[in-house]
Design a protein around this motif. Structure first.
Motif, PDB file in Angstrom:
ATOM      1  N   LYS A 106      12.671 -26.184 -19.584  1.00  0.00           N
ATOM      2  CA  LYS A 106      11.370 -26.182 -19.048  1.00  0.00           C
ATOM      3  C   LYS A 106      10.487 -26.841 -19.972  1.00  0.00           C
ATOM      4  O   LYS A 106       9.159 -27.292 -19.474  1.00  0.00           O
ATOM      5  CB  LYS A 106      11.162 -24.698 -18.855  1.00  0.00           C
ATOM      6  N   THR A 139       4.851 -28.158 -21.454  1.00  0.00           N
ATOM      7  CA  THR A 139       5.404 -27.628 -20.294  1.00  0.00           C
ATOM      8  C   THR A 139       5.676 -29.098 -19.354  1.00  0.00           C
ATOM      9  O   THR A 139       4.668 -29.720 -19.079  1.00  0.00           O
ATOM     10  CB  THR A 139       4.173 -26.863 -19.660  1.00  0.00           C
ATOM     11  N   ALA A 141       6.829 -29.426 -16.174  1.00  0.00           N
ATOM     12  CA  ALA A 141       6.590 -29.355 -14.777  1.00  0.00           C
ATOM     13  C   ALA A 141       5.350 -28.622 -14.502  1.00  0.00           C
ATOM     14  O   ALA A 141       5.068 -27.640 -15.333  1.00  0.00           O
ATOM     15  CB  ALA A 141       7.518 -28.824 -14.003  1.00  0.00           C
ATOM     16  N   LYS A 142       4.415 -29.228 -13.606  1.00  0.00           N
ATOM     17  CA  LYS A 142       3.160 -28.576 -13.645  1.00  0.00           C
ATOM     18  C   LYS A 142       3.257 -27.230 -12.860  1.00  0.00           C
ATOM     19  O   LYS A 142       2.215 -26.110 -13.124  1.00  0.00           O
ATOM     20  CB  LYS A 142       2.544 -29.258 -12.414  1.00  0.00           C
ATOM     21  N   ASP A 143       4.265 -26.726 -12.213  1.00  0.00           N
ATOM     22  CA  ASP A 143       4.318 -25.431 -11.534  1.00  0.00           C
ATOM     23  C   ASP A 143       4.886 -24.340 -12.304  1.00  0.00           C
ATOM     24  O   ASP A 143       5.262 -23.133 -12.173  1.00  0.00           O
ATOM     25  CB  ASP A 143       5.025 -25.523 -10.303  1.00  0.00           C
ATOM     26  N   THR A 144       5.533 -24.942 -13.676  1.00  0.00           N
ATOM     27  CA  THR A 144       5.896 -23.976 -14.741  1.00  0.00           C
ATOM     28  C   THR A 144       4.892 -23.212 -15.355  1.00  0.00           C
ATOM     29  O   THR A 144       3.963 -23.701 -15.735  1.00  0.00           O
ATOM     30  CB  THR A 144       6.766 -24.649 -15.663  1.00  0.00           C
ATOM     31  N   LYS A 204      12.857 -30.789 -14.644  1.00  0.00           N
ATOM     32  CA  LYS A 204      11.797 -31.435 -13.529  1.00  0.00           C
ATOM     33  C   LYS A 204      10.648 -31.814 -14.564  1.00  0.00           C
ATOM     34  O   LYS A 204      10.113 -31.163 -15.372  1.00  0.00           O
ATOM     35  CB  LYS A 204      11.245 -30.801 -12.519  1.00  0.00           C
ATOM     36  N   ILE A 205      10.127 -32.987 -14.536  1.00  0.00           N
ATOM     37  CA  ILE A 205       9.355 -33.552 -15.522  1.00  0.00           C
ATOM     38  C   ILE A 205       7.960 -34.069 -14.422  1.00  0.00           C
ATOM     39  O   ILE A 205       8.543 -35.188 -13.874  1.00  0.00           O
ATOM     40  CB  ILE A 205       9.798 -34.498 -16.459  1.00  0.00           C
ATOM     41  N   ASP A 206       6.821 -33.819 -14.483  1.00  0.00           N
ATOM     42  CA  ASP A 206       5.592 -34.363 -13.925  1.00  0.00           C
ATOM     43  C   ASP A 206       4.999 -35.068 -14.981  1.00  0.00           C
ATOM     44  O   ASP A 206       4.224 -34.593 -16.024  1.00  0.00           O
ATOM     45  CB  ASP A 206       4.928 -33.242 -13.193  1.00  0.00           C
TER      46      ASP A 206
END
Length: 730
Positions: A106, A139, A141-144, A204-206
């Motif tokens: 994450k 962080t 991913a944006k949703d983490t 997941k990487i944004d």
């Protein structure tokens, strides 16, 4: 990886799926190889420096690394194996490194210098920035959920934590039962249920807005390394400037350097200092830790509180190895040849056919029968490059134990009649410093020049072949000397002294002070003198101790004869070339330079054939900047710099000249193999020098006195004070 290499390889790192291997190299590339296809993929190649920090994501689909940049501030990048693209994670304003993905994928962690708290010097107006780093998380991913964001439901968080802990303990219990079934389970026909495999991690990487998702731990600024996030705890090593207190120079920079092993709980937002270690590593499953403390290793459960290594040390004493030394020496020879090939500053090896040299000296390898033979052979090989700083040494070889001899900080002569020892000279010391204490000048000793030493620890010196036979093994230990003003026992007294192990600092102090006094006497106190013995920490200390007390002299003689080199010549030059901009004054005060501590007088520098390395570079800077004349002899001529040795299998050291200067006009390579020529050549006559005459110093005094006749500068007097009254009286 193990054949056909075109350069030196650095640390290899397995991908978590064990299908790929990542490494950096001396060509400043970062590459990985696919184990099945054998295909090698280049992630990056940097032109500014070697890539030293890199890591895999837990799903083996991303790589993070710190790339050196033109402004000397490394940036963190990530690379996607899927689309073969790299993206910057940090900007160009702050140096960042020591990258690591969290075990759950994450977050990306790194250390970065973003704390600016200047430290000001006490003896001059200078500042440095130290302890600038903290640990940061990206962080991905944006949703983490932000790891260190505000908390809206403390009760709910606590319940979630307890539930996670209970679930984790249950999984660990099942795993333990599976590994060690009870007797009842062994006899039961009912099969043990299989544990559910862990859900594979998908990272997941944004990339959009990733700069804005950086969080910093609220921890003490320092220097951070070896970062690892397991569950909700971040482990790392920390060192601060305060940790250097009481450490020697080798302990500060070498492999024995200690650091604080700490863990930070993201749940509790608290740090726990676990203990001091030299190194640590956490197992891939995050359950155990290997720690190194001094020379001992221990494997422990992942610690939650203070380190407890007792009963967990690895017993290595019984590890024996059958060693074919000839095979080892053969390997070291070719390893050193390759290191020089890959690291030497000039790709053309100074025009030498390096393969030919390898084969020429390899013919002698079968006759190497001692590590010293190998060291000699390697020295001959690298000597073919005709370059300074090509050093080889160390390795596994028998060492002869050295017994420290007690020294009294005095010059003695033996009375031929009584065999007593007369004190002819007592070296002055600085007894507040243990490194420069002079034993016979300690308080209460009261031994004078002309006194005699009659006995040592009640043993008459008349029966000793030499006085020092009575001082073997007495360095830094109490010794009773029987002394008298005449060479007899009648009227003698006992004094307790503590001999030193090294008189060279005392001789050095005496020589420097003699020169200071001599220059002062010859110039009526107008000209100062200082000597810089090296360009390391000790030399910088000597410069600082002698320069600032003499900063208001009308002229200065800077002596770098015998300077052994180092790295601080830019710092010394910056102080010497400081220029006056204005003059400051306060009420009831005297005019002072601005900038503060600006030297206003003329300068000359003394050099000789033993001014070496950075001791070469200093006079080159001095002359190029027009600070004054160089007097003496041409310097040593070795300026291509080195760094720490790469590892050899027997612990030996092998140094490669890597960092070379060329002229600012770009026309030629400077100083190396020639040295720096003096403006005025003076070669001390050895016989005169032995008698105490220093012709080079005398010429420096002569030159500086001539310059003072026409180029003396004094601060101007205070001008009339202003009248700023808008309505002056008539």
């Amino acid at each position: 990886m193990t054949s056909g290499a075109d350069t030196y390889y650095y640390r290899p790192v397995w991908s978590p799926d064990s299908k790929k291997l990542l490494w950096a190299d001396r060509l400043q590339r970062l590459r990985y190889v696919d184990v099945n296809s054998k295909a090698v993929t280049q992630v990056d190649q940097d032109k500014w420096g070697e890539i030293q920090s890199y890591d895999w994501s837990p799903d083996s689909q991303w790589i993070a690394w710190a790339r050196p940049e033109e402004n000397d501030l490394p940036r963190v990048y990530i690379y996607s194996l899927a689309d073969k693209k790299q993206t910057a994670v940090t900007d160009e304003w702050y140096g960042s490194g020591n990258v690591a993905f969290s075990d759950d994928g994450k977050y990306l962690l790194f250390a970065s210098g973003r704390d600016f708290k200047p430290t000001f010097a006490e003896d001059e107006f200078e500042n440095v920035y130290l302890d600038m780093q903290r640990v940061y998380l990206v962080t991905l991913a944006k949703d983490t959920e932000p790891p260190l964001g505000p908390r809206s439901d403390e009760v709910g968080k606590a319940e979630q934590k307890r539930a996670r802990q209970k679930e984790k303990e249950g999984e660990e219990k099942k795993a333990e039962e599976k590994k060690s079934p009870s007797p009842a389970q062994k006899s039961s026909p009912t099969p043990t249920p299989e544990l559910k495999p862990k859900k594979p991690i998908v990272v997941k990487i944004d990339l959009d807005g990733i700069y804005d998702r950086i969080s910093g731990l609220e921890i003490v600024p320092g220097n951070y390394s070896d970062i690892r996030l397991v569950d909700d705890r971040i482990f790392y090593l920390r060192r601060t400037v305060a940790d250097q207190e009481g450490e020697g120079e080798g302990e500060q920079d070498g492999p024995d350097r200690k650091a604080h092993l700490c863990s930070y709980s993201m749940e509790d937002r608290k740090e726990t200092v676990l203990g001091d270690v030299n190194a640590y590593q956490i197992s891939a499953d995050g359950k155990r830790m290997l720690v190194k403390i001094k020379k001992d290793y221990a494997i422990i459960e992942l610690p939650k509180d203070k380190l407890e290594t007792k009963d967990h040390e690895l017993k290595l004493a019984g590890l024996d190895m059958q060693l074919d030394k000839h095979a080892e020496w053969n390997q070291i020879y070719f390893e050193c040849w390759r290191q020089m090939r890959d690291f030497f500053y000039a790709p053309n090896m100074n025009g030498i056919d390096w393969k030919l040299m390898r084969d020429k000296y390899a013919a002698i390898l079968p006759f190497v029968n001692h590590r010293n033979d190998l060291t000699y052979l390697l020295g001959e090989l690298i000597g073919e490059l005709n370059n300074g700083h090509t050093y080889v040494g160390g390795g596994e070889r028998p060492e002869t134990p050295r017994i420290k001899l007690g020294l009294l900080g005095a010059e003695l002569s033996r009375d031929p009649a009584t065999k007593a020892y007369k004190v002819d000279r007592i070296l002055p010391g600085q007894n507040w410093d243990k490194h420069t204490r002079s034993p016979l000048t300690a308080q209460g000793i009261n031994v004078k020049v002309g006194d005699y030493i009659i006995a040592i620890n009640n043993t008459p010196v008349s029966g000793l072949p030499n006085l020092y036979d009575g001082l073997i093994g007495t360095a830094d230990k109490q010794v009773i000397l029987r002394v008298n003003s005449k060479p007899s026992e009648d009227g003698a007294r006992d004094v307790t002294v503590v001999p030193t192990a090294d008189e060279s600092p005392l001789y050095y102090l005496a020589w420097v002070q003699k020169n200071i006094d001599y220059v002062g006497k010859k110039t009526n106190g107008e000209v100062g003198y200082l000597h810089i013995p090296d360009m390391g920490r000790p030399g910088l200390n000597e410069f600082t101790k002698l320069y600032f007390p003499q900063i208001r002299k009308k002229a200065l003689i800077v002596d770098v004869r015998g300077n052994g080199g180092g790295f601080v010549s830019p710092l010394v030059i910056e102080r010497l070339r400081r220029a006056l901009v204005m003059v400051g004054i306060a009420r009831n005060g005297m005019p002072a330079t601005d900038p503060p501590q600006t030297f206003l007088g003329r300068m000359v520098t003394l050099i000789d054939e033993f001014s070496a390395s950075d001791g070469d570079i200093f006079p080159y800077r001095f002359k190029t900047l027009g600070l004054g004349k160089l007097i003496g002899k041409r310097t040593w001529g070795g300026v291509i710099g080195i760094r720490d040795s790469l590892p050899l299998v027997d612990g030996g050291q092998f140094f490669k000249p890597e960092f070379a200067p060329y002229s600012k006009e770009g026309k030629d390579w400077i100083i190396e193999s020639h040295g720096v020529d003096p403006d005025i050549v003076v070669d001390n006559d050895p016989a005169k020098e032995f008698r105490g005459e220093d012709q080079q110093l005398d010429r420096a005094i002569q030159e500086i006195q001539e310059e003072l006749k026409t180029k003396r500068y004094d601060l101007p007097p205070v001008p009339p004070y202003p009248n700023r009254n808008p309505t002056p009286s008539s």
